[in-house]
Design an enzyme around this catalytic site. Structure first.
Site, PDB file in Angstrom:
ATOM      1  N   SER A 160       0.806  -1.223   0.000  1.00 55.71           N
ATOM      2  CA  SER A 160       0.000   0.000   0.000  1.00 55.71           C
ATOM      3  C   SER A 160       0.840   1.274   0.000  1.00 55.71           C
ATOM      4  CB  SER A 160      -0.944   0.020   1.214  1.00 55.71           C
ATOM      5  OG  SER A 160      -0.240   0.328   2.400  1.00 55.71           O
ATOM      6  N   LYS A 198       1.480   4.147   7.498  1.00 53.49           N
ATOM      7  CA  LYS A 198       0.685   5.000   6.618  1.00 53.49           C
ATOM      8  C   LYS A 198       1.117   6.468   6.768  1.00 53.49           C
ATOM      9  CE  LYS A 198      -2.267   2.037   4.818  1.00 53.49           C
ATOM     10  NZ  LYS A 198      -1.475   0.866   5.225  1.00 53.49           N
TER      11      LYS A 198
END
Length: 239
Positions: A160, A198
């Site tokens: 991701s 993230k």
């Protein structure tokens, strides 16, 4: 000689790599230079490559390497007023700051001055996985990759964050911290149960954890559900 925009982009890329270990995205470069489209960034990067200031690394997402800085960088009023920290620059303009690209993992054994830091476990660059727990293992890293404070390492699983230059199988170096600036790549603990890598952004009473891959959606949480456990400062990669 660089144009003003070429200089500003070069310094923005250089400082972002120094701070986070990975280059900025094209959207971040566009916003930083107040341009209306990413095509302008492509032209500026091409010009910097042709002038020998930046090198594109093939077959890797968003991979830029700053090769040198202008000779007068440290004395530039624009450089100082923009809040940049002067880099160590030789008379030739060659950059002597810490390497901005991932180090091959085998290179960790090449220096006798390496520093050992805890290898805590795995971190998901995708769907959050179980909370991190120390496993007693350690990893050696070049000391110039570390700054002040405590550090630890994590193996990355998932894709991701590929557009931030972080690939499945990389080892990220994290500086312990419980706060972060909007846009930082962090280790975030969600609901005291799941850890993920993230980019964090806070807006009002919400916390967004953003992926760097369009295949993954941004996840939104209440302010009490997310705890910052560290900030990305570098990464290592096996080739």
């Amino acid at each position: 000689m660089l144009t003003r925009k070429q200089y500003e982009l070069l310094m923005f890329v250089h400082e972002r790599i120094r701070e986070t270990g990975v280059p900025p995205s094209f959207d971040e470069m566009k916003d930083a230079l107040d341009l209306k489209s990413k095509s302008g960034i492509h032209r500026l990067i091409t010009a910097l490559v042709e002038r020998g200031f930046i090198h594109r690394l093939e077959h890797r997402a968003r991979a830029l390497e700053v090769i040198k800085l202008p000779e007068n960088t440290a004395q530039s009023p624009r450089f100082k007023s923009a809040g940049f920290s002067p880099a160590l620059v030789e008379n030739t303009g060659s950059l002597r700051a810490k390497p901005p690209v991932p180090l091959p993992a085998g290179a960790m054994m090449a220096s006798t001055a390496n520093t050992s830091i805890p290898l805590v476990g795995k971190i998901a660059a995708g769907t959050p996985i179980e909370a991190l727990q120390a496993n007693g293992n350690e990893i050696t890293v070049p000391p110039d990759m570390l700054g002040a404070g405590e550090h630890y390492a994590l193996h990355v699983t998932g894709d991701s964050m590929i557009n931030a230059g972080i690939l499945d199988g990389d080892t990220v170096i994290i500086r312990k911290a419980d706060t972060a600036t909007n846009g930082d790549i962090v280790v975030a603990l969600v609901d005291d149960a799941e850890a993920t890598l993230k980019r964090i952004r806070r807006k009002g009473e919400t916390v967004a954890l953003e992926a760097a891959n369009p295949a993954y959606e941004t996840r939104i949480y209440g302010p009490d559900r997310v705890k910052v456990q560290g900030k990305l400062v570098g990464l290592l990669r096996h080739y």
